[in-house]
Structures are given as C-alpha cells and as structure tokens.
Write a protein that holds these residues in place. Structure first.
Motif, PDB file in Angstrom:
ATOM      1  N   GLN B  79       0.834  -1.203   0.000  1.00 49.82           N
ATOM      2  CA  GLN B  79       0.000   0.000   0.000  1.00 49.82           C
ATOM      3  C   GLN B  79       0.870   1.257   0.000  1.00 49.82           C
ATOM      4  OE1 GLN B  79      -3.093  -0.101  -0.600  1.00 49.82           O
ATOM      5  NE2 GLN B  79      -3.668  -2.199  -0.092  1.00 49.82           N
ATOM      6  N   LEU B  82       2.413   1.742  -3.459  1.00 46.06           N
ATOM      7  CA  LEU B  82       1.489   2.289  -4.462  1.00 46.06           C
ATOM      8  C   LEU B  82       1.223   3.777  -4.206  1.00 46.06           C
ATOM      9  CD1 LEU B  82      -0.875  -0.786  -4.743  1.00 46.06           C
ATOM     10  CD2 LEU B  82       0.623   0.092  -6.559  1.00 46.06           C
ATOM     11  N   GLU B  83       1.191   4.166  -2.945  1.00 43.94           N
ATOM     12  CA  GLU B  83       1.099   5.598  -2.626  1.00 43.94           C
ATOM     13  C   GLU B  83       2.344   6.332  -3.108  1.00 43.94           C
ATOM     14  OE1 GLU B  83      -2.638   6.100  -1.246  1.00 43.94           O
ATOM     15  OE2 GLU B  83      -1.168   7.715  -1.397  1.00 43.94           O
ATOM     16  N   GLU B 101       4.647   1.996 -11.790  1.00 38.62           N
ATOM     17  CA  GLU B 101       3.426   1.312 -11.331  1.00 38.62           C
ATOM     18  C   GLU B 101       3.372  -0.124 -11.878  1.00 38.62           C
ATOM     19  OE1 GLU B 101       0.746   2.560  -9.462  1.00 38.62           O
ATOM     20  OE2 GLU B 101      -1.073   1.627 -10.234  1.00 38.62           O
ATOM     21  N   ARG B 105       3.465  -3.567  -9.582  1.00 43.12           N
ATOM     22  CA  ARG B 105       2.400  -4.559  -9.613  1.00 43.12           C
ATOM     23  C   ARG B 105       2.930  -5.944  -9.994  1.00 43.12           C
ATOM     24  NH1 ARG B 105      -2.783  -2.643  -9.787  1.00 43.12           N
ATOM     25  NH2 ARG B 105      -3.362  -4.205 -11.296  1.00 43.12           N
ATOM     26  N   ILE B 121      -4.866  -6.724  -4.199  1.00 46.80           N
ATOM     27  CA  ILE B 121      -4.494  -5.455  -3.575  1.00 46.80           C
ATOM     28  C   ILE B 121      -5.773  -4.760  -3.126  1.00 46.80           C
ATOM     29  CG2 ILE B 121      -3.459  -3.202  -3.981  1.00 46.80           C
ATOM     30  CD1 ILE B 121      -1.645  -4.523  -6.061  1.00 46.80           C
ATOM     31  N   PRO B 123      -8.284  -1.868  -2.184  1.00 41.51           N
ATOM     32  CA  PRO B 123      -8.361  -0.464  -2.594  1.00 41.51           C
ATOM     33  C   PRO B 123      -7.942   0.430  -1.434  1.00 41.51           C
ATOM     34  CG  PRO B 123     -10.570  -1.430  -2.419  1.00 41.51           C
ATOM     35  CD  PRO B 123      -9.591  -2.534  -2.201  1.00 41.51           C
ATOM     36  N   PRO B 124      -7.267   1.535  -1.724  1.00 46.04           N
ATOM     37  CA  PRO B 124      -6.777   2.393  -0.654  1.00 46.04           C
ATOM     38  C   PRO B 124      -7.932   3.019   0.126  1.00 46.04           C
ATOM     39  CG  PRO B 124      -6.404   3.408  -2.813  1.00 46.04           C
ATOM     40  CD  PRO B 124      -6.898   2.034  -3.067  1.00 46.04           C
TER      41      PRO B 124
ATOM     42  N   THR C  19      -7.835  -0.996 -12.898  1.00 42.51           N
ATOM     43  CA  THR C  19      -7.203  -1.104 -11.581  1.00 42.51           C
ATOM     44  C   THR C  19      -7.722   0.020 -10.708  1.00 42.51           C
ATOM     45  OG1 THR C  19      -5.392   0.320 -12.202  1.00 42.51           O
ATOM     46  CG2 THR C  19      -5.063  -2.038 -12.525  1.00 42.51           C
ATOM     47  N   ASN C  20      -7.548  -0.152  -9.435  1.00 37.95           N
ATOM     48  CA  ASN C  20      -8.009   0.865  -8.503  1.00 37.95           C
ATOM     49  C   ASN C  20      -6.896   1.343  -7.591  1.00 37.95           C
ATOM     50  OD1 ASN C  20      -7.593  -1.287  -6.930  1.00 37.95           O
ATOM     51  ND2 ASN C  20      -9.717  -1.537  -6.240  1.00 37.95           N
ATOM     52  N   THR C  21      -5.672   1.343  -8.092  1.00 37.52           N
ATOM     53  CA  THR C  21      -4.557   1.859  -7.297  1.00 37.52           C
ATOM     54  C   THR C  21      -4.668   3.377  -7.205  1.00 37.52           C
ATOM     55  OG1 THR C  21      -3.210   2.123  -9.246  1.00 37.52           O
ATOM     56  CG2 THR C  21      -3.042   0.014  -8.104  1.00 37.52           C
TER      57      THR C  21
END
Lengths: 251, 251, 251
Positions: B79, B82-83, B101, B105, B121, B123-124, C19-21
């Motif tokens: 997480q 990805l941020e 990115e 992944r 993954i 979702p944030p 995707t939902n990153t």
C-alpha cells in the motif's frame, strides 16, 4: 571514406538506416556531415561526449549502437570503456551506469565471440592507487580535488563531502589508472552539461579550460557535439558556461 | 551480516553479480560499504531516496531490482509502495510513474504467488480525505500548502496553481493517509533534487529542515545517497541547497 | 463523451486500465477530468506538450500509447509526427528522438495495415526551403533566429552557433514546411521546460508570448499539462518563467 564527409558506416560501424524521414535525412546531413566530420576534436573524444549523452538519455538502441561503434572501431578499448562506466556512474548516477555496464559487457562478448576469442576481461590494475586506508584516501582526495578543480577542497564536514567527494570521487575514481585525466575531463564536462546543475557545470567547464586539459577550440566542438546528442537547450547552457569561463580567464 | 558492512544480499535481496569490473567493485566498496552501511538514515528512508532516483533514471533493471528489494525486505509494504508511485508521479511526471506502477504490480504479484497468496491489492482507504467538493479541496489545499511549505499559498489565478498545486497536489495527494508527511518529505526532496529545478529544490529542502520533519544529519545522508544514485552533479546542487537552508535557519 | 469529462478512450484511443490503485484513480480524476478536459488549449496542442514530455521521459509504454493515440485520433498526421520527431531531436537530443522515430514508424505501420493500406510514407516536401548553400542557410538562419527569438542573432564565432544554431536549427529546422511556427512553439516551450536549462526556458517562453504565437491563457494550460506529464517541479520552473515574461511584457 571522404574525411570531410564521413559516411554513416565509418562512425557507426554498421549500415545506415534505409529511410527518408526528416529525422533520418538530418541524421546524415547534420549529425554526420556537419558535426562528426568537423576537425578540432578527435573521433575518440567525440565518442566520450556521445557515449555520455546517450547513456544519460536512456534510449536503448542508441546506447547499444554507440557502445558497439566505439568498441568495434578500436577507438576505445574494453578496459577504458569499463572505466568510463564507473566515471559515468559518479556523475550520472548508478542506475543509468548499471544499464550501460550490461550493454558494454554484452557488446564486448559479441565482438569477441565473432572474432573467435574468449572475451575474458582482465581485472583492472589498481596497483598505482596506493594505500586504501581511509585517512590516506582522504589526503589523496584533498590533493586530487585541488589538482582537478584548481580550488581548495571543502572541509569534510558532511557525508557528501567526506564519504562522497573526497574519499571516493577524488580520493579514488579520478585517480584510477585506466583513463587519463584528459579523458575524464571530456566525460565530466559532458556529464555535468547533461545534468545541467549550474554550479558543477560552471566549475568543471572552467577548470577543464583553466588547466589546459581541454583547449577552447576543443571545448567549442564539445558544445556542438553535446547539443546534437543531448539537445540545444542543454547545449546552450554549456555554451554559456564555456564562454563565461573563457572570458573570466582572459580578461 | 555485519551491520557496518552490509552484504549485497541484505540490501538488494538477491545474489550479487559475479564480476570484477571497476563498476561492480565500486558498487560493493562504495555503494554498500560506504553509503548504505552508514548510520544516520534508516534503511527505509534510504529506500525512498533510492526508489525516487532509479524511477527518475529510467534504467529498467535497477528499477525492478530496487522495487523487489523494498517489497521483499518488508521495509515498504504494497500500500505504501502504491502511494509512493502517486507521489512520485506528481514530482517526476506521469510517464515515469506509469512505468514504475507496472513494475510494482508485477513484482508484488510475483512475491505473492511465490508465497502461495492471491496477491489481491485492497483499494486504498480514502475515508480520511473528507469532502471531495472542489471548494473544500481548494480550502484544504491552501492550508496544506502552508503546513508543508511554511509560506502563504499563492493565489489560484492560473490553472497550474488552481487545478494543479492547490486542489490536486496539496488539496489531495499530500493529505492521502497511505504515507506520513515525513515519508513524503524524503520522496519530495529526492524528486526535486533529481529534477534540479532550482526554486522547488530550495523551497522543499528548506521546508523539510525548517519543519523538523527531516533533521540536518538525515538530510546530509540524503545528499550522499542521492549523489550515489543520481550522480554527484545533482548531489552537489542538493548539498548546496541544504547548506544554504540550514545557514538561513540558524543565522 | 461528455466534453467536460472526456473518458480515457477519447484521449488515449484504447480501453482504460482496470485497476483501482492510487495512481490509476488519479489518472482518471486528475489527468483526464482536471487536465485534458479543460478548455483553453486544443487537444492537438495538448498532444504536442504531452508527446514532448513522454518522449523526454523515456518511459516506453507511455511513449507508445501517446504516439498511437495522436495518430489514430487523427489529431496529428504522419507527416506532422515525423516533423515533430526532428524538432524534438533538436531540443531533446538525438538518442531520445531516435527511439521516438522507431515508435512512430511502428505505430503508423500497424494502423495502416489494420486499415488495409500500404503504410508508405511520402518523402517530405522540401521545395520551400530554398538554396542549400551554406551562406544562404546562414543568412536565412540569422533572419529566422530574429523572427523566432525577437532578438539579434549571435555572431557565428563558435561551431555551436555557426554549424548548430544558425545553419541547422534556425537555418533549416524551424523553416521546414511540415509544421507551423505555432506548432513548433508548443513543442519548443515544452522541450526547454523538460530540460529546464534556465536561459532557453526564459527566452523561448518569453518569445512565444511576445510574438503572440501562444496566448497567455494557452501558456497557462501548457504549464498545467506539462506539470502533469513531467512533474510539478519542472512545471513550477515553467510557471515562473511564463509569469515573469508576462510581467516584463506588460509593465
């Protein structure tokens, strides 16, 4: 080959592309006929500038082509090329150098296999480098810094200055025997011009000229060669740095 | 593992290359023994700096290697990574982030599959971000700009300031919960140093120190880490910016 | 398609990633909804800026995607795109342009084959370029330099100025018929902002505004578009250059 108008094969050591796009045409008419063909800078030194520019630009095919051309032409031998990778790493960062190192090793293996040789690379001779004790390296780094930059070395108060600049960059890399200081000047000037941080650009351009390691006519050719391979925006910055340094030295 | 002399495997989470070129030797003797092994900056923060440098440098293999090392060491979780990609996109541009990115992944999927997990993954969590109304975002952006930069926010007269800086960069990205402000400081300082635009370099280095989010000894380590991975020319610019900011704050 | 909120497909000419990153979400919410959807700059001119940014950033996939999108949307035709590659080469260097040229040619061939056409590329029409004699080129270059930069041309004392700037960049490239001067302004401003050499940045931003070839509202949009694709650090430098130039012209 006409020396004033070198053909693509003489510089690139391969057949030219068979296209008639604006880019491909200008490659012959500008890059080859008007840049590489100029007197005033040896083909070997044009290769240092060009290898630095393509290495910094991350364009895979041009990196492979110019590494191949430099090695297969004999203008740069494998030991020099590997030393170049390390010097390039210092000024352009490890990641780009890491890619370059892989390209160099593959290009060399291919040429050696084609020639029926083993392609073994002898370990570099470091015997001239002296005691590897950190104090000795610092002392040598302070002296080398002054010899290269023609100014006093900074106090080693920060990790950047102590562990970076004085014991590694000047206490080791610049003193390695595989390349002459003059070789390193061309690589360094091209590197700082590609990075275009204003202070290193000014200082390395100035000290290259002030030391006499690079003459003003040679520097003028470096500016043009770099403009072609890294673009005229970075070329303009180097041009200004060179002109200002020259004026400062001769007023 | 000797803490003063970390081996290649402890940092890179893979076997070292078996070569003795100048570059490979310096990688162990300088990069590992003299940079990564230093106290004063956590391995996690060295990873932020390094990931920023390799991401900006576009060298495929080093990007893959450092992303893998950061994730598989557990120093950075998925997480956070990805941020990081989004924060990196803001300062280094979308195209490089887009490549990063994909690497993240793929590296994550590979590690998860090897561990017998699904690699899904989550979702944030954006619940802390508040109302997405543009006026609310602008108001939050103005406040966050001030909190981060320690100066008044500019008037939102241009698209760059309104749609870019205030409603997106500070009105959204810097406030996302996935990374701490301190994490974002390391990524930002490294990013502006890699880009070397003088004004952002000066302002972000200064505010990181003035806020206390990054201490001076930590900043000194950032300078060295960045010099190694993005070259000493960019390192010198960051070094100067840090020294000047520190002097300004303490005179 | 909602004109205020263009979907991914309308800009990119392909399906959006599923995707939902944080990165993928921001790509839709910031890049598409808040940048590409803005009035004030045509989609074609946003493409020039974007193509310059992705070309300079060396990220393979984004380069391929944006070249494909520009050609398949019909916003830019193949002759214009090939002229763009040459203009891009001048400001961003040959190696990146060489990669871009290959991508353009492959993307074009693919589109043409899919449409059942041969994909043959007509040689560019150079008939308007006039006499190729070097003195004539120098004379034309001096005039074009003045027309573009709105200042006197420098004396052709160095190879950079003579063989580079005056006989090639302004004596040839800027005069080629395939792109308008206005097209070349967008490409040039984006290029010098990506390179961020301060002097070319200041001069090209200033002359683009002073000539009226790019209006201030358009320049404001260029700043935002470039910030998104090359990062807000470079964006800030362009923003400042544009604001300063505008103030200088209107005080």
């Amino acid at each position: 080959m006409n020396v004033d108008r070198p053909d693509y094969r003489a510089i690139m050591m391969m057949d030219p592309p068979r296209t008639n796009t604006p880019f491909a045409t200008a490659q012959q008419e500008f890059l080859l006929d008007r840049v590489w063909s100029r007197p005033g800078l040896s083909r070997r030194n044009r290769r240092w500038v060009t290898l630095t520019c393509v290495g910094a630009a991350d364009a895979e095919k041009p990196i492979e082509d110019h590494v191949h051309a430099a090695l297969s032409s004999g203008d740069i031998d494998i030991q020099e090329m590997l030393e170049f990778v390390l010097h390039f790493a210092v000024y352009n960062g490890w990641p780009k150098a890491s890619h370059l190192e892989g390209v160099v090793r593959r290009a060399w293996a291919k040429l050696e296999i084609a020639a029926g040789r083993s392609g073994a690379i002898a370990p570099p001779d470091q015997s001239s480098l002296g005691d590897n004790d950190w104090d000795a390296r610092l002392a040598r780094g302070v002296k080398e810094f002054m010899d290269v930059n023609l100014i006093e070395a900074p106090q080693p108060r920060t990790p950047y200055i102590h562990a970076g600049i004085l014991t590694f960059v000047f206490g080791h890399v610049w003193q390695r025997p595989g390349l002459s200081r003059r070789d390193r000047r061309f690589i360094t000037v091209a590197s700082v011009a590609v990075c275009d941080s204003p202070v290193p650009l000014k200082s390395h351009t100035g000290s290259a000229l002030e030391s006499g390691d690079i003459t003003k006519p040679e520097m003028d050719e470096v500016v043009l060669q770099l403009s072609a391979y890294s673009g005229f925006a970075k070329g303009e910055a180097l041009h200004m740095a060179a002109e200002e340094a020259w004026d400062r030295l001769h007023r």
